[in-house]
Every structure is written in C-alpha cells, then in structure tokens.
Design an enzyme around this catalytic site. Structure first.
Site, PDB file in Angstrom:
ATOM      1  N   TYR A   1       6.717  -9.847   7.104  1.00  0.00           N
ATOM      2  CA  TYR A   1       6.548  -8.404   7.264  1.00  0.00           C
ATOM      3  C   TYR A   1       7.061  -7.975   8.643  1.00  0.00           C
ATOM      4  CZ  TYR A   1       3.370  -7.731   3.264  1.00  0.00           C
ATOM      5  OH  TYR A   1       2.826  -7.635   2.002  1.00  0.00           O
TER       6      TYR A   1
ATOM      7  N   ASP B   1       0.815  -1.212   0.000  1.00  0.00           N
ATOM      8  CA  ASP B   1       0.000   0.000   0.000  1.00  0.00           C
ATOM      9  C   ASP B   1       0.850   1.264   0.000  1.00  0.00           C
ATOM     10  OD1 ASP B   1      -2.640  -1.025   0.035  1.00  0.00           O
ATOM     11  OD2 ASP B   1      -2.370  -1.627   2.125  1.00  0.00           O
TER      12      ASP B   1
END
Lengths: 246, 246
Positions: free
Chosen positions: A112, A54
């Site tokens: 992540y 994003d």
C-alpha cells in the site's frame, strides 16, 4: 468447464463506497464488475478481490478473480470489461489461471502507498490522491520509528476491526518513508493488513513526526492493544493499493 | 498606489470553458478569479493572463497579473485567493512586480505539453489529461519531421485563427517528442502560439507518425497556408500550458 480469470484492476476510489457490495447499492467496484460479468455470461457471476478497499481508497494493482463459462480468450474478456466499465475503473492485466487460484486466499503479500502533500500551496492535479498537511514533520524520526512496526506483531491497537475473535497478528516486511518533492510518501509491504491499519499506522507516524507521540511509545501502544492510544485515522483519499503478491 | 501582482496559476481545465470571460458565463477561469478579486478589493478588478487557453486545456504554469489597492502582502493575497478558488484552480506562486509588467505583453516565450496515451489499456489516473490512441506511431520519424517546424515560419496552415490581418508568423525554439512509458509526450517551446496551433501541429505530427502524411509534405503545407492540408485538431484534454517566460 468454467475458466478462472485473474485480473489486475486500477480504480480511482473517490466516487465509490469501496470494493465490497453492500446490499442493493450499485456504487461499489464489485457491483460494477458483477453487473458487466452477468451481461457477458448471461447468468450471475461472483468476483473475488484480494481484499476489500474502503470508501475513497484507490487501487493501482488490486487483484480479483472470477470463474465463468466462456469461449472468450483473456484479451477479449479484458476488452469487454473495459468497454463497459466506467472511466474511473480499468482492467490493466488479465490471465487465465488454475481453478485453485483465489485472489484473497492465495495472496502472500500486499503493498500500500499513502501520499501526504506537505505544503501550504495546493496542487490541482494530485488533489484527489493526497492528504494535505502544512505541519512540519521530522522525516528521519518517522523513518526510525517505523522500523518498530516491521516484523510480526499484534496490531490490535492499530485497527478499527471489532471482531475480537479474529487474529490481529500481522507481519510487516517493509515501511519506506520518502520525501518526493512536496510530498511525503509512505509505502507499506506486508503479508496482510487489518481494517484501517495502514491509515492508522500513517496517522501514528505523522504524530511522531510532529513530536506528539514519542518513538519509544510504540512498543507501549502495541502492547496495550488499545486503539485510542494510537494516532488518528488519516483520510482515505491518500491511500492506494499498489500490488498484491502471489 | 495600486500594487501589481504577478501570479502563477495551475488549473485542471476539464470543467471550464477556457480562460477568457465570455459574456455572462461564470464558467471560465478568468471569471472565477475576478469574482474573488472583487470581493477582496471591494471594487471590480481585471486580471490579465499571458494568453487564453481554450475550453478543456490545463495549466501548470499559466501567468496572470492584476493591479489592486491593497495593504496585503503577496503571501496574504495568495492565501486569500486559494481559500476561495475552487479545488481545480490554484495559485502556486506570487510576486509583486513593477507597474510596467503585463503578463501577455511582457511574455517572451511559452512552453506547452501534449500527452498521448498510446496503449490499448486505459489508465484511470491520467484519463482526464491524455488523448488516447491505440495506433502505431513511428517516433523517430515524428522527431525528424518536427525539426521542420523549428525556427521562424508562417504557421497560417496550422491555426484556426480567422482574422486574416493578424500575423501568423511565429518562432518555435524547440519541439521534443519522447516516449514515457505508455505515453508519447510532445513539448513545444516558442515565442508564441496561434489559436489551436499546438493541437494542430500535434495532429499533423501524429499523422506523420502513422504514415498518412510524409515529412516532405510539411514545407508544402506550410507554404500553402491552407488549414485543410494540415492534420486534425487533437482534443483539448491532452494539452497543458507548462511555463511562460519573461
């Protein structure tokens, strides 16, 4: 015959609207790559990443691939890309792979990291890569609670994904939460993550750390599938895609 | 009675023309502080740093002090400053000190660090804080050569300082040169450093590491006092003031 190149990419996502090309916007990482690849090939070349990131999200180890007619060797392709890429995007690894390799479809796991700076005192050098919070967090409570997310679960309550037909079942292999000096660092490894999932899981764990959500609430929230029962979406700047496994 | 506050400051020097106020320019770190201190005090307040840093040089532990009429406690002064400072400057420590304390005159030692990224592959996250070089360097040769700078010496050949009346004798306590992953990190500790001295010493050591200057040349260069015999001035972005000792 086209060559299929797999590349490992680093980017500082702060200036970009994310990985994926959006209409005519050139302000995405994909668009930056495709403009250079077209210059290199003389015709439009599509690049595929392991997944979108994003707007504002960083990468240390995003993986992408593209097929191109080229007599260039791997090293030359990498140097060419790095020469024309802006300084906040870099190719840090490259190899020629089989035609069947696809960075998204072939991926089996991802890691992540989410960084929280937990201090009243700002830090100039990490400012663009950490979410700052002065609140007090119970780390061991968050660590214990996080274990309830590990394994195969329906993460419908922990995503902003709207398409109801797509599966929201994912497997998380590991969640580590560590205090590193003034930071709390969350590391998530799993077979895949839904839209906003890492940021909502982190937001939920932080609420647990502050005592606003109880660890026992997790199975209830998970079962409900209701986004509004989970914690808030924490800001993009703290998130980095560290690794994609094949 | 005024209070004398000693503060420890971090800054990312990339956007600034250095520490020291230059005429009407507001684009210095000193000017940023004095504008806020004037707002806080209601009258102009001067701030003194341990030393100037040049345009583009960073700081993890610059020290400054200022005297101010204030009922504020240390913590409140620090919060006030951090509230109004731009995000690339931060106060990371504060204490009220005796009237006699002066950040420059009271200093007895300083430590600087210079980072060289020694790789063909760029690194997005350190790009603003390292000088990049793909050359090959003989680290142990540089380490051995550096020992000749340790001790009290006349560093006239290793400064851009033009004022011939000022002493160019300084004492270097330690020079460390370490490979840290893809970086070569130079750490200099001493009682004080002349203008550009750390950057010229680093430029000279890098030339030694490449074989362009011989370690045996150092005493000759030092004795000559001629700037043009030493190595080049390396770029500001790799340099950080780490610590000031009192």
């Amino acid at each position: 015959m086209d060559k299929n190149f797999k590349i490992i990419i680093q980017y500082d996502g702060g200036r970009y609207q994310g990985w994926q090309k959006l209409g005519d916007s050139t302000n995405t990482i994909q668009a930056k790559f495709e403009a250079i690849l077209e210059k290199m090939a003389g015709y439009p070349v599509e690049i595929h990443a392991s997944g979108r990131t994003d707007a504002g999200v960083h990468a240390y180890g995003q993986v992408a691939n593209f097929k191109i007619q080229s007599t260039f060797r791997s090293k030359e392709v990498m140097d060419y890309l790095n020469q024309y890429l802006p300084e906040d995007i870099a190719v840090v690894g490259i190899e020629e792979v089989s035609q069947r390799f696809h960075s998204r479809l072939s991926a089996v796991g991802k890691t992540y990291r989410y960084r929280v700076r937990n201090s009243r005192i700002p830090d100039v050098f990490s400012r663009k890569y950490v979410f700052r919070s002065e609140d007090e967090f119970d780390i061991s409570l968050m660590q214990k609670a996080a274990q309830q997310f590990v394994g195969e679960h329906d993460f419908k309550a922990f995503t902003s994904q709207k398409k109801t037909k797509k599966s929201t079942i994912r497997t998380i292999e590991e969640i580590r939460i560590e205090r590193q000096q003034e930071e709390i660092v969350f590391t998530y490894s799993g077979n895949g993550f839904l839209h906003h999932m890492v940021r909502i899981l982190t937001g939920t764990l932080l609420e647990i750390g502050k005592g606003n959500i109880q660890p026992d609430d997790i199975p209830v929230i998970m079962k409900s599938g209701m986004r509004e029962k989970a914690g808030p979406l924490v800001p993009a700047l703290g998130l980095s895609l560290m690794e994609v496994r094949y």
